[in-house]
Design a protein around this motif. Sequence first.
Motif, short mmCIF file in Angstrom:
data_model
loop_
_atom_site.label_atom_id
_atom_site.label_comp_id
_atom_site.label_asym_id
_atom_site.label_seq_id
_atom_site.Cartn_x
_atom_site.Cartn_y
_atom_site.Cartn_z
N GLN A 194 1.15 -2.73 7.65
CA GLN A 194 -0.14 -2.21 9.42
C GLN A 194 1.53 -0.81 9.14
N ALA A 195 2.45 -0.50 8.71
CA ALA A 195 3.68 -0.35 8.82
C ALA A 195 4.79 -0.54 10.03
N PHE A 196 4.33 -2.08 9.94
CA PHE A 196 5.43 -3.00 10.66
C PHE A 196 6.97 -2.62 9.90
N PRO A 197 7.60 -2.48 10.44
CA PRO A 197 9.33 -3.07 10.13
C PRO A 197 9.73 -4.22 9.88
N LEU A 198 9.62 -4.74 8.80
CA LEU A 198 9.57 -6.22 8.95
C LEU A 198 10.00 -6.95 8.11
N ILE A 199 10.98 -7.54 9.00
CA ILE A 199 12.78 -8.13 7.99
C ILE A 199 12.13 -10.45 8.17
N PHE A 200 12.71 -10.60 6.82
CA PHE A 200 11.81 -11.53 5.97
C PHE A 200 13.72 -12.95 6.05
N LYS A 259 10.02 4.37 11.38
CA LYS A 259 11.32 3.74 11.69
C LYS A 259 11.60 4.33 13.13
N SER A 260 10.61 4.32 14.36
CA SER A 260 11.02 3.88 15.63
C SER A 260 10.36 2.59 16.03
N GLY A 261 9.65 1.68 15.55
CA GLY A 261 9.15 0.49 15.41
C GLY A 261 10.03 -0.56 15.49
N LYS A 262 9.63 -1.46 16.56
CA LYS A 262 10.96 -2.70 16.40
C LYS A 262 10.45 -3.48 15.34
N PRO A 263 11.48 -4.32 14.23
CA PRO A 263 11.37 -5.11 13.51
C PRO A 263 10.96 -6.13 14.39
N ASP A 300 0.69 -0.91 -0.01
CA ASP A 300 -0.25 0.01 0.29
C ASP A 300 0.91 1.41 0.07
N LYS A 301 1.14 1.84 -1.07
CA LYS A 301 2.00 3.04 -1.28
C LYS A 301 1.26 4.82 -0.49
N LYS A 302 0.21 4.48 0.84
CA LYS A 302 0.26 4.80 1.74
C LYS A 302 0.76 5.13 3.16
N VAL A 303 1.13 3.98 2.90
CA VAL A 303 1.88 3.14 4.25
C VAL A 303 3.35 3.56 3.91
N LYS A 304 3.82 3.75 5.14
CA LYS A 304 4.61 3.72 5.41
C LYS A 304 5.46 3.75 7.12
#
Length: 96
Positions: free
Chosen positions: A88-94, A53-57, A46-50
């Motif tokens: 949902q704007a979570f910093p996600l690492i795969f 940066k302060s969230g835990k990945p 979703d291009k509207k979601v950023k």
Amino acid sequence: MDLLVYGYPQAIKAIKPAYGFTFDDGGYIKTAETERFVLYQVLPRDKKVKVRKSGKPIIIIPPYVLGPNILAFLPDEQKSYVHAYANQAFPLIFEL
């Protein structure tokens, strides 16, 4: 039985371009790599979601039996487990 043997494999081949991870489409950033693993940040579809940066990945490691692509099943159709968190704007690492 016919559907299981013939129909199901044909349906999988038909969705192949939209199924799973496509790391060359710009929706991922390689964040780390060693001899044993590669970490990618999954960006929101979703291009509207950023990304916060302060969230835990959140680090997602795919299960051995299912494989990584089942966690990214049809991301553009909102059916992807991994992309649901990213959207949902979570910093996600795969981990791959």
